[in-house]
Each structure stands twice: as structure tokens, then as C-alpha cells.
Design a protein around this motif. Sequence first.
Motif, PDB file in Angstrom:
ATOM      1  N   VAL A 240       0.850  -1.194   0.000  1.00 15.60           N
ATOM      2  CA  VAL A 240       0.000   0.000   0.000  1.00 15.60           C
ATOM      3  C   VAL A 240       0.888   1.248   0.000  1.00 15.60           C
ATOM      4  CG1 VAL A 240      -1.816   1.275   1.192  1.00 15.60           C
ATOM      5  CG2 VAL A 240      -1.776  -1.228   1.302  1.00 15.60           C
ATOM      6  N   PRO A 241       0.860   2.041  -1.076  1.00 14.23           N
ATOM      7  CA  PRO A 241       1.637   3.287  -1.082  1.00 14.23           C
ATOM      8  C   PRO A 241       0.986   4.346  -0.199  1.00 14.23           C
ATOM      9  CG  PRO A 241       0.368   3.092  -3.102  1.00 14.23           C
ATOM     10  CD  PRO A 241       0.151   1.818  -2.347  1.00 14.23           C
ATOM     11  N   VAL A 242       1.805   5.049   0.564  1.00  8.58           N
ATOM     12  CA  VAL A 242       1.325   6.118   1.449  1.00  8.58           C
ATOM     13  C   VAL A 242       2.164   7.359   1.191  1.00  8.58           C
ATOM     14  CG1 VAL A 242       0.964   6.844   3.832  1.00  8.58           C
ATOM     15  CG2 VAL A 242       0.651   4.429   3.213  1.00  8.58           C
ATOM     16  N   PHE A 243       1.499   8.471   0.903  1.00 10.53           N
ATOM     17  CA  PHE A 243       2.248   9.716   0.713  1.00 10.53           C
ATOM     18  C   PHE A 243       1.784  10.735   1.736  1.00 10.53           C
ATOM     19  CE2 PHE A 243       3.861  13.636  -0.959  1.00 10.53           C
ATOM     20  CZ  PHE A 243       5.087  13.261  -1.501  1.00 10.53           C
ATOM     21  N   SER A 244       2.754  11.328   2.431  1.00  9.31           N
ATOM     22  CA  SER A 244       2.473  12.284   3.493  1.00  9.31           C
ATOM     23  C   SER A 244       2.762  13.696   2.991  1.00  9.31           C
ATOM     24  CB  SER A 244       3.321  11.960   4.726  1.00  9.31           C
ATOM     25  OG  SER A 244       2.831  12.592   5.879  1.00  9.31           O
ATOM     26  N   PHE A 245       1.732  14.360   2.497  1.00  9.78           N
ATOM     27  CA  PHE A 245       1.870  15.718   1.978  1.00  9.78           C
ATOM     28  C   PHE A 245       2.191  16.672   3.131  1.00  9.78           C
ATOM     29  CE2 PHE A 245      -0.729  13.551  -1.130  1.00  9.78           C
ATOM     30  CZ  PHE A 245      -0.270  14.043  -2.347  1.00  9.78           C
ATOM     31  N   GLY A 246       3.254  17.444   2.970  1.00  9.71           N
ATOM     32  CA  GLY A 246       3.672  18.396   3.993  1.00  9.71           C
ATOM     33  C   GLY A 246       4.788  17.892   4.879  1.00  9.71           C
ATOM     34  N   GLU A 247       5.158  16.626   4.746  1.00  8.66           N
ATOM     35  CA  GLU A 247       6.189  16.039   5.608  1.00  8.66           C
ATOM     36  C   GLU A 247       7.525  16.776   5.492  1.00  8.66           C
ATOM     37  OE1 GLU A 247       6.907  13.450   8.622  1.00  8.66           O
ATOM     38  OE2 GLU A 247       5.122  13.191   7.377  1.00  8.66           O
ATOM     39  N   ASN A 248       7.865  17.190   4.286  1.00 11.67           N
ATOM     40  CA  ASN A 248       9.146  17.866   4.083  1.00 11.67           C
ATOM     41  C   ASN A 248       9.092  19.370   4.343  1.00 11.67           C
ATOM     42  OD1 ASN A 248      10.644  15.604   3.453  1.00 11.67           O
ATOM     43  ND2 ASN A 248      10.395  15.813   1.246  1.00 11.67           N
ATOM     44  N   GLU A 249       7.907  19.868   4.721  1.00 15.89           N
ATOM     45  CA  GLU A 249       7.764  21.316   4.923  1.00 15.89           C
ATOM     46  C   GLU A 249       8.036  21.752   6.355  1.00 15.89           C
ATOM     47  OE1 GLU A 249       7.082  23.085   2.088  1.00 15.89           O
ATOM     48  OE2 GLU A 249       7.201  21.084   1.189  1.00 15.89           O
ATOM     49  N   LEU A 250       8.304  20.807   7.241  1.00 15.33           N
ATOM     50  CA  LEU A 250       8.380  21.129   8.669  1.00 15.33           C
ATOM     51  C   LEU A 250       9.675  21.781   9.105  1.00 15.33           C
ATOM     52  CD1 LEU A 250       6.785  17.910  10.220  1.00 15.33           C
ATOM     53  CD2 LEU A 250       5.668  19.949   9.303  1.00 15.33           C
ATOM     54  N   PHE A 251      10.768  21.502   8.377  1.00 11.48           N
ATOM     55  CA  PHE A 251      12.079  22.023   8.772  1.00 11.48           C
ATOM     56  C   PHE A 251      12.833  22.537   7.558  1.00 11.48           C
ATOM     57  CE2 PHE A 251      11.126  18.646  11.852  1.00 11.48           C
ATOM     58  CZ  PHE A 251      11.381  19.278  13.062  1.00 11.48           C
ATOM     59  N   ASP A 252      13.661  23.546   7.793  1.00 11.42           N
ATOM     60  CA  ASP A 252      14.684  23.928   6.826  1.00 11.42           C
ATOM     61  C   ASP A 252      15.931  23.107   7.153  1.00 11.42           C
ATOM     62  OD1 ASP A 252      13.277  25.988   5.392  1.00 11.42           O
ATOM     63  OD2 ASP A 252      13.465  27.214   7.205  1.00 11.42           O
ATOM     64  N   GLN A 253      16.854  23.031   6.217  1.00  8.23           N
ATOM     65  CA  GLN A 253      18.063  22.250   6.434  1.00  8.23           C
ATOM     66  C   GLN A 253      19.253  22.975   5.819  1.00  8.23           C
ATOM     67  OE1 GLN A 253      19.642  17.640   5.740  1.00  8.23           O
ATOM     68  NE2 GLN A 253      17.487  18.114   5.380  1.00  8.23           N
ATOM     69  N   VAL A 254      20.381  22.901   6.493  1.00 14.19           N
ATOM     70  CA  VAL A 254      21.610  23.500   5.968  1.00 14.19           C
ATOM     71  C   VAL A 254      21.905  22.872   4.612  1.00 14.19           C
ATOM     72  CG1 VAL A 254      24.091  23.753   6.334  1.00 14.19           C
ATOM     73  CG2 VAL A 254      22.507  23.954   8.278  1.00 14.19           C
ATOM     74  N   GLU A 255      22.268  23.701   3.649  1.00 15.16           N
ATOM     75  CA  GLU A 255      22.541  23.201   2.295  1.00 15.16           C
ATOM     76  C   GLU A 255      23.646  22.149   2.322  1.00 15.16           C
ATOM     77  OE1 GLU A 255      21.035  23.750  -0.586  1.00 15.16           O
ATOM     78  OE2 GLU A 255      19.532  24.945   0.467  1.00 15.16           O
ATOM     79  N   ASN A 256      23.353  21.004   1.728  1.00 15.47           N
ATOM     80  CA  ASN A 256      24.317  19.891   1.705  1.00 15.47           C
ATOM     81  C   ASN A 256      24.273  19.174   0.361  1.00 15.47           C
ATOM     82  OD1 ASN A 256      21.723  18.889   2.074  1.00 15.47           O
ATOM     83  ND2 ASN A 256      22.348  17.263   3.473  1.00 15.47           N
ATOM     84  N   PRO A 257      24.570  19.881  -0.720  1.00 15.58           N
ATOM     85  CA  PRO A 257      24.485  19.256  -2.048  1.00 15.58           C
ATOM     86  C   PRO A 257      25.446  18.078  -2.199  1.00 15.58           C
ATOM     87  CG  PRO A 257      25.671  21.340  -2.159  1.00 15.58           C
ATOM     88  CD  PRO A 257      25.074  21.263  -0.785  1.00 15.58           C
ATOM     89  N   LYS A 258      25.105  17.169  -3.093  1.00 22.33           N
ATOM     90  CA  LYS A 258      25.966  16.029  -3.378  1.00 22.33           C
ATOM     91  C   LYS A 258      27.366  16.510  -3.748  1.00 22.33           C
ATOM     92  CE  LYS A 258      23.082  12.402  -3.263  1.00 22.33           C
ATOM     93  NZ  LYS A 258      23.314  11.165  -2.482  1.00 22.33           N
ATOM     94  N   GLY A 259      28.366  15.898  -3.161  1.00 25.61           N
ATOM     95  CA  GLY A 259      29.742  16.286  -3.446  1.00 25.61           C
ATOM     96  C   GLY A 259      30.328  17.270  -2.450  1.00 25.61           C
TER      97      GLY A 259
END
Length: 335
Positions: free
Chosen positions: A222-241
Amino acid sequence: MKVEFAPLAVPLQRRLQTASVVQWVFSFLGLAQCCIVLFAGLLFTRFWLISALYAVWWAWDWDTPSKGGRRAPFIRNSVVWRHMRDYFPITLVKTVELDPTKNYIFGFHPHGVLVAGAFLNFCTEATGFSKIFPGLTPHLMMLNLWFRVPFFRDYLMSGGLVPSDKETASYVLKKPGGGNVLIIAVGGAQEALDARPGAFTLLLANRKGFVRLAIAHGVPLVPVFSFGENELFDQVENPKGSWLRWTQEYLQKIMGISLPLFHARGVFQYSFGLLPYRRPIYTVVGKPIQVEKKHNPSQEEVDELHEKYMEELCKLFEEHKLKYHIPEDQHLSFI
């Protein structure tokens, strides 16, 4: 930086909501360490017998987490979680009825920083899981490491959390009579490193263990998607590399847990801190994908079901995104 302080005349209800979230964030970030210090510290006081007796109990009870855990209804139904629900707020959305005579695997996306939606929806009754899905018992998987911490392990099990290993998964999914749901945050700790507002990239393209698990036990996915889950926090930029991302991924490989440098708001001001923003979360449970049981599925069969799962997850996202204020041109992507 200009600090925006919270007004003095904050209603009591909102203060209670904030307090409930403070204890939840603390339980994620510091409760395990406090439990270790307490257990060890008591051994050097006149209360040493408490730790000694607990150690005996711990040894006797060692396998309980891998056998479905030991949930405590009074903790799952605590008013604290209802205050936490209202802080964001968080809503559990059902799209179809689920048969309580079957067992299921829920694939939860995205992981987010602290998996707030998965915890509140499946480890508490604040959003009404048992009423929305009568006859089903949720088991949210969590890193095995935390179930080796004295006292803390009992707190985790009280909400329905179980270790994320094959032994535990098999025990839950083999229970006769059905009615059990195994919830897996598929992206895991590694996906948390990309959890930030506006992010819709899921770590899923090469995550197929949960698919093999479903086939081995013949249980629907059963696929479950939680809309808004990634909106709760900002994060220090950490791009690949970057050096930061390299360090985070290296530590994640060693310890099994990721260390996202997240930030949002504080208790008495809104400019910085470790409390999540007050932003709504809608956790949408999709329709089950029927799975044929096979003990030794071929790689092609695993890939085919995995592809179907990603298609159903995308379909679920597309069908609901406009309701939850996601732009029309925004789509899921997988890595």
C-alpha cells in the motif's frame, strides 16, 4: 538576523500544543541518551537495585521487540498526542477500505527529517487510525539500534514501534488471521538528508527490499504519501559532493542514522530553533497492490512489482496534490 518573538498573549491551547511538540522532539534527539545515563548512573547510587532488576528484566524480555513489541493503549491514546496533532495539524486520509482479515505493508513517503506524520498516525491514536481502519494494528519499523537502549526500548514499543529487520517483519506478516500492518519509511535515514521544503525527490529507485518482503509473504503493498512532511524544517545546504554531505553519508554508513542539520523555530520565538513549523500534514493511504506469494521470485518479478508500486505512488500523488496546495507542474522523481 531579526528575531520574531511569540506574543505574550498566546492561548493556553497553543501553549499545550507547543509543549507536546517540545517533548516529542526531545524524545527523538535526547531521550535515549538520558535513559543510558540514568541506567548507568543508578548503579552508583543507593538505587542501584532499580538498574539491576531492570537488567534482569531486559535479558528476559530481549526478544519482545522482534515479536511484535508490547504496545500500551494508555500511551497511544494520551492527550499529549492530540495536542501534537493540532499543532500542525496532522490528518490521516483513507482512499479505500482495507480488509482486516489480511496483512499489509505500507510504504511511507517521504521520510522527512523526523518522520512526524508516520509517528503520529501509526504510533498514536491521535488521528484515529483504529477508527479509520478498524481491525488493523499498525507496526512502524525503526532502526534496531534504539531497541538496545534501556528504558527507551519500552517507550518505543508502547507506541507500536518495532525493529527494522527481517525477523521482525516476518513475525508481523505471518500472524494468522490478518489485521496487521507493517509500515516502512522506504527512503530511510538517508532520505532525511534531502528533506527540505519543496523537495519531492524520493530515495526509491533502488529500494526493493520491501518489495521482496511483500512477495515472500504474499501481502498487499500500500503506497502512502504524506503531503507536507518535508515542509516542517529547513536544512543547511548539503548538495551532493559537498564536504558536509560526504561527512553525513559517511556517518550514516557507520552508525545507521543520519544527521541532517535542520532548523525551524523556537519555543518563544519564530526565527530559529529545533521545533518544526506549524504546517499541515495530510497522510494519504492509497489502494493496495495485490501481490502473489513466491518463495524465490526472480529479479524480473521483483522489478516488475517495484515498477508497479512506483506507478501507483505517482498516481496517488497526482490525484491528491492539488487538494494540498502542490503546484500543478510539480511531480515526483526517484533516485
